[in-house]
Structure formats: structure tokens, C-alpha cells
Design a protein around this motif. Structure first.
Motif, mmCIF file in Angstrom:
data_model
loop_
_atom_site.group_PDB
_atom_site.id
_atom_site.type_symbol
_atom_site.label_atom_id
_atom_site.label_comp_id
_atom_site.label_asym_id
_atom_site.label_seq_id
_atom_site.Cartn_x
_atom_site.Cartn_y
_atom_site.Cartn_z
ATOM 1 N N ILE A 53 0.857 -1.172 0.000
ATOM 2 C CA ILE A 53 0.000 0.000 0.000
ATOM 3 C C ILE A 53 0.900 1.231 0.000
ATOM 4 C CG2 ILE A 53 -1.788 1.284 1.210
ATOM 5 C CD1 ILE A 53 -2.776 -1.348 0.142
ATOM 6 N N SER A 54 0.631 2.161 -0.902
ATOM 7 C CA SER A 54 1.463 3.356 -0.967
ATOM 8 C C SER A 54 1.420 4.115 0.357
ATOM 9 C CB SER A 54 1.017 4.257 -2.115
ATOM 10 O OG SER A 54 -0.326 4.682 -1.941
ATOM 11 N N PRO A 55 2.529 4.728 0.749
ATOM 12 C CA PRO A 55 2.629 5.372 2.059
ATOM 13 C C PRO A 55 1.872 6.692 2.122
ATOM 14 C CG PRO A 55 4.640 5.726 0.819
ATOM 15 C CD PRO A 55 3.804 4.781 -0.008
ATOM 16 N N LEU A 175 -0.384 11.822 -12.174
ATOM 17 C CA LEU A 175 -1.132 10.948 -11.282
ATOM 18 C C LEU A 175 -2.638 11.112 -11.469
ATOM 19 C CD1 LEU A 175 0.981 11.354 -8.038
ATOM 20 C CD2 LEU A 175 0.579 9.193 -9.223
ATOM 21 N N ILE A 176 -3.085 12.349 -11.472
ATOM 22 C CA ILE A 176 -4.521 12.605 -11.551
ATOM 23 C C ILE A 176 -5.067 12.262 -12.932
ATOM 24 C CG2 ILE A 176 -6.276 14.414 -11.427
ATOM 25 C CD1 ILE A 176 -4.435 15.746 -9.284
ATOM 26 N N HIS A 202 -3.656 3.583 -19.431
ATOM 27 C CA HIS A 202 -3.661 4.552 -18.331
ATOM 28 C C HIS A 202 -3.353 3.879 -16.983
ATOM 29 C CE1 HIS A 202 -4.765 8.075 -20.613
ATOM 30 N NE2 HIS A 202 -5.671 7.362 -21.260
ATOM 31 N N THR A 203 -3.718 2.627 -16.846
ATOM 32 C CA THR A 203 -3.352 1.911 -15.623
ATOM 33 C C THR A 203 -1.838 1.766 -15.516
ATOM 34 O OG1 THR A 203 -5.437 0.676 -15.521
ATOM 35 C CG2 THR A 203 -3.549 -0.276 -14.375
ATOM 36 N N ALA A 204 -1.199 1.396 -16.608
ATOM 37 C CA ALA A 204 0.265 1.250 -16.611
ATOM 38 C C ALA A 204 0.943 2.581 -16.318
ATOM 39 C CB ALA A 204 0.742 0.680 -17.947
ATOM 40 N N ARG A 205 0.458 3.647 -16.967
ATOM 41 C CA ARG A 205 1.075 4.971 -16.743
ATOM 42 C C ARG A 205 0.817 5.452 -15.314
ATOM 43 N NH1 ARG A 205 2.173 3.390 -21.090
ATOM 44 N NH2 ARG A 205 3.657 2.404 -19.686
ATOM 45 N N MET A 210 2.913 6.359 -9.768
ATOM 46 C CA MET A 210 2.853 6.000 -8.346
ATOM 47 C C MET A 210 4.203 5.499 -7.850
ATOM 48 S SD MET A 210 0.029 6.628 -6.738
ATOM 49 C CE MET A 210 0.516 5.677 -5.288
ATOM 50 N N THR A 211 4.894 4.741 -8.668
ATOM 51 C CA THR A 211 6.223 4.267 -8.278
ATOM 52 C C THR A 211 7.176 5.438 -8.079
ATOM 53 O OG1 THR A 211 5.912 2.170 -9.457
ATOM 54 C CG2 THR A 211 8.181 2.823 -8.967
ATOM 55 N N GLU A 212 7.094 6.416 -8.973
ATOM 56 C CA GLU A 212 7.912 7.614 -8.812
ATOM 57 C C GLU A 212 7.526 8.374 -7.542
ATOM 58 O OE1 GLU A 212 8.490 10.163 -12.184
ATOM 59 O OE2 GLU A 212 8.176 8.507 -13.587
ATOM 60 N N LEU A 213 6.239 8.415 -7.243
ATOM 61 C CA LEU A 213 5.779 9.075 -6.012
ATOM 62 C C LEU A 213 6.367 8.401 -4.783
ATOM 63 C CD1 LEU A 213 3.865 11.057 -4.483
ATOM 64 C CD2 LEU A 213 2.133 9.239 -4.604
ATOM 65 N N ILE A 214 6.308 7.086 -4.746
ATOM 66 C CA ILE A 214 6.821 6.347 -3.591
ATOM 67 C C ILE A 214 8.326 6.544 -3.453
ATOM 68 C CG2 ILE A 214 7.150 4.036 -2.616
ATOM 69 C CD1 ILE A 214 4.462 3.279 -3.993
ATOM 70 N N ASP A 215 9.035 6.514 -4.563
ATOM 71 C CA ASP A 215 10.475 6.745 -4.522
ATOM 72 C C ASP A 215 10.790 8.160 -4.045
ATOM 73 O OD1 ASP A 215 10.972 4.202 -5.443
ATOM 74 O OD2 ASP A 215 11.262 4.803 -7.536
#
Length: 238
Positions: A53-55, A175-176, A202-205, A210-215
Motif C-alpha cells: 500500500i502506498s505510504p 497521477l490525476i 492509463h493503468t500502466a502509466r 505511483m512508483t515515482e511518487l513512492i520513490d
């Protein structure tokens, strides 16, 4: 500077609702709600493909307060959304969760309660969350104000010049845009013969963003508390 509601609406729908990513005027009247829903969902935590789950979003950290009542629980602040991680008493000492658990282990709280009807009076020495309430034992004779640290709900956008709350500026648009688009295309492409191309894209993008956000924001580890009887003096209360 963050993205405004106007900018996001134009990205998704263009200036009149027939352009942008969606190119369907029927979505224009409800696009503000979809944009706000996207921000709220991301702030609440997205389940990633690997199961994590994203933080929480650091900019949504809030210090609020809970005032005890004559019963064994009190309402959390109205803007509470997730991850309450610290409760302190009136002299700045941490009120811990149940032994061996965290503030969301209600079953552990109940198993360790001295009185199963949760009527133990005294100074608050343990706390836990259930729904939107903070439960505690003991129950003080008079009301106490307990500072609490948590992550709040993002402020919804309404006016055209309102900006996105909580998300890092450089990732807001991606993201949005991809969250809303995957939701819309998921509704459009749910037929038996649909290839789901738009939804998959759009799911892949979205997950890439989200991965960039978490990083970018990182993941906080569980803090360790030192001091007498497991308390830490935060110096935040009189």
C-alpha cells in the motif's frame, strides 16, 4: 507551484468538455468530483501491483487533538484519514498502543484490557483506533486534551484556481490524469468483446507515476521510543 483545477479539467476534458484525454462532453459536469476522488484515493493509499500500500503523503501530516470523554472513546479529528502514529498526554509523554501491536490493533487492545467493559478509570496509559474513534484506558475523571499525529484528508478543490493538496507538484498532473482516465476507460471498456486498450494504457502509466511518487517521498520506518516506561518527551504540551 501546484496544478490548478482549471488546468486539470483542461487536460482531461479540454476547454469545453469535448477534447483532452477523455474527449467526451458527458463527463465534463462531473470531472471536478473525479479529480478530487483521485487525490483522495492516492492520499488514502493505493495498492500497488506488488501488494504494498502506498505510504502517506508527507504534506498531509497533521497535529490535532482528541478530548477525552467520560466513556472509553472519543472522536478523532474530522480531517483524519489514515495512519495515526502518535498519541501524547498533557505533559508530552507518549500514550502507547497495546503491547506488541500498533494503534490499529483493536483485538490486542481488548485482550489486554484490565476490564473487558473498558471501564477502567485513571490516567490514560494505552490507546487504539477503531473506525473514527480513539479508544483508551484508563478514563480520566475530567476531560483531557490529547495531541495526536496523523495524516489528514486532502482539501478538495472547488474554485478554478484551487491547487492540488498533498501531492508533489511535479507528479500531480500525471497521477490525476491517469487515475481519472483509467477509471473512465474502465467503465467504457467493460464489455465482453472489449480489448481494454485505454484502460490498460492509463493503468500502466498511473502505476509508473505511483512508483515515482513512492520513490520521491520514501517510506518512514517505525520510530523507536526511548525513555522512562517507554515514553518520549516531545516538548509539545504544557
Amino acid at each position: 507551484m501546484g496544478e490548478t483545477l482549471t488546468t486539470l479539467k483542461e487536460v482531461l476534458c479540454g476547454s469545453d468538455g469535448t477534447q483532452g484525454v477523455l474527449q467526451d462532453a458527458s463527463y465534463y459536469s462531473g470531472i471536478t468530483d473525479r479529480i478530487n476522488d483521485a487525490v483522495t484515493a492516492i492520499a488514502a493509499g493505493i495498492r500497488m501491483p506488488d501488494g504494498m500500500i502506498s505510504p502517506p503523503l508527507p504534506d498531509l501530516h497533521e497535529i490535532g487533538s482528541v478530548t477525552t470523554t467520560p466513556t472509553y472513546y472519543a472522536d478523532l479529528p474530522d480531517d483524519y484519514q489514515r495512519h495515526l502514529f502518535l498519541v501524547v498526554d498533557t505533559v508530552g509523554r507518549r500514550i502507547p498502543p497495546p503491547i506488541g501491536g500498533d494503534y490499529y490493533d483493536f483485538a490486542l487492545f481488548m485482550s489486554q484490557a484490565g476490564k473487558k467493559d473498558l471501564s477502567q478509570a485513571g490516567y490514560p496509559h494505552v490507546a487504539v483506533i477503531r473506525g473514527k474513534r480513539l479508544y483508551y484506558q484508563g478514563i480520566p475523571a475530567s476531560a483531557m486534551t490529547l495531541p495526536v499525529h496523523y495524516y489528514r484528508k486532502p482539501v478538495a478543490m472547488a474554485a478554478d484556481d484551487d491547487e492540488v493538496d498533498g501531492l508533489p507538484d511535479h507528479l500531480q498532473k500525471r497521477l490525476i490524469k491517469h487515475y481519472v482516465a483509467r477509471e473512465v476507460f474502465g467503465e467504457l471498456e467493460d464489455g465482453e468483446d472489449s480489448l481494454g486498450i485505454g484502460y490498460k494504457y492509463h493503468t500502466a502509466r498511473f502505476y509508473e507515476a505511483m512508483t515515482e511518487l513512492i520513490d520521491f517521498i520514501g517510506i518512514d520506518g517505525t520510530p523507536e521510543y526511548y525513555g522512562q516506561e517507554g515514553f518520549i518527551d516531545l516538548g509539545v504540551c504544557d
